[in-house]
Design an enzyme around this catalytic site. Sequence first.
Site, short mmCIF file in Angstrom:
data_model
loop_
_atom_site.label_atom_id
_atom_site.label_comp_id
_atom_site.label_asym_id
_atom_site.label_seq_id
_atom_site.Cartn_x
_atom_site.Cartn_y
_atom_site.Cartn_z
N ALA A 1 106.59 -29.05 57.56
CA ALA A 1 106.59 -27.60 57.74
C ALA A 1 107.83 -27.09 58.46
CB ALA A 1 105.33 -27.18 58.49
N ARG B 1 92.86 -16.70 62.80
CA ARG B 1 91.61 -16.71 63.57
C ARG B 1 91.72 -15.83 64.82
NH1 ARG B 1 90.64 -22.11 65.54
NH2 ARG B 1 92.87 -22.42 65.20
N ARG B 2 92.93 -15.72 65.35
CA ARG B 2 93.12 -14.98 66.61
C ARG B 2 93.84 -13.65 66.37
NH1 ARG B 2 96.17 -18.85 70.45
NH2 ARG B 2 97.01 -19.73 68.51
N LYS C 1 98.27 -41.49 52.82
CA LYS C 1 99.58 -41.62 53.47
C LYS C 1 99.50 -41.31 54.96
CE LYS C 1 100.43 -37.02 53.89
NZ LYS C 1 101.04 -36.20 54.94
N ASP D 1 105.60 -38.13 49.55
CA ASP D 1 104.88 -37.70 50.75
C ASP D 1 104.76 -38.85 51.75
OD1 ASP D 1 103.48 -36.03 52.40
OD2 ASP D 1 101.68 -35.91 51.16
N SER E 1 106.49 -35.69 61.79
CA SER E 1 105.16 -36.00 61.26
C SER E 1 104.18 -36.22 62.40
CB SER E 1 105.23 -37.26 60.39
OG SER E 1 103.96 -37.85 60.24
N ARG E 2 103.10 -35.45 62.41
CA ARG E 2 102.13 -35.57 63.52
C ARG E 2 101.37 -36.90 63.43
NH1 ARG E 2 98.48 -30.41 61.78
NH2 ARG E 2 100.56 -29.56 61.52
N GLY F 1 102.95 -32.88 48.54
CA GLY F 1 104.29 -33.46 48.41
C GLY F 1 104.90 -33.73 49.76
#
Length: 337
Positions: A145, A37-38, A196, A249, A259-260, A141
Amino acid sequence: MSQHRSARAAVFSAGSWGTAVAKILADAGTNVIVHARRDEIAEAINTVHRNPGYFPDVELPASLAATTDPAAALHRADYLVLSIPAQSLRTNLALWTPHVGPDTLIVSLMKGIELGSGERASQVITEVTGVSADRVAVLSGPNLAREIMDGQPAAATVACPDEDAARRFQQACHTSYFRPYTSTDVIGCELGGAVKNVIALAVGIASGMGLGDNASAMLITRGLAETTRLAVAMGAHPATLAGLAGLGDLVATCSSPLSRNRTFGTHLGHGLSVEQATAATRQTTEGVKSAEAILALAHAHSVEMPITQVISALLYEKVTLDEAAAALMQRPPKPEC
């Protein structure tokens, strides 16, 4: 389509998971162009082969290019790989659809349910683009990242009604560190990925409140049970929820500090408000956005989802942390299965 070594993939967009999948595809020999996008992100990917917004410390493959022009990204693309927030999919995809080729396979990386419609990403994609369901695949899965960017081993499921299409994309993203399997159960893969995130919020909350591993294991196990109930009621195969896109997952998202969704839950467990937790997390937390939509699906299919129900109530400040914990523990006893 040509052999997978010369296949072209357009990855929209340059967030953390989009960047990771773009790297996987490039490492597998697929020609990849990322839509950012940027301007500064696209320029950095093209010139110094890094994404300064998410992984400034990781060098990307030199073959990986970027652009801010959706038409250029999609030119002759065999695959359109979508990694954007589920709630903005419909609006953005409407802008990109005129540039999608007649034979392009659209691959969803999204793990959320659209508010209002209650639709999975694959359903939104077919509605907006007008393509048939066998031209839409899902990749899902236990894929954190950061670990993938570091080249650590991982696996996932590529689900598509067209088995040949699933196998083509499997080849396009198969590397020494990333092992994709195929499936035709799109519903199971998408629901496993969406629910999840809500369960991970619950595990994070429990951790933030100082509860131990017993509580986490209980939430993961019972979370899998309610996820499976909903998925099967909507037409999924129960075995899918025991696989990578389900249990795999769920475990990764609920267990890892990377994990956010779990991190967001931990902030809530520490006593932060939803607004404060959002500011502290900084990235899209799909479980927060999708909890209400998942609960609506559960009601529509007459499926009991007590963890999702409590988390939804907590997010909308209908109950306190202590009331949420009590609501889960004080439910009437019943047989496990």
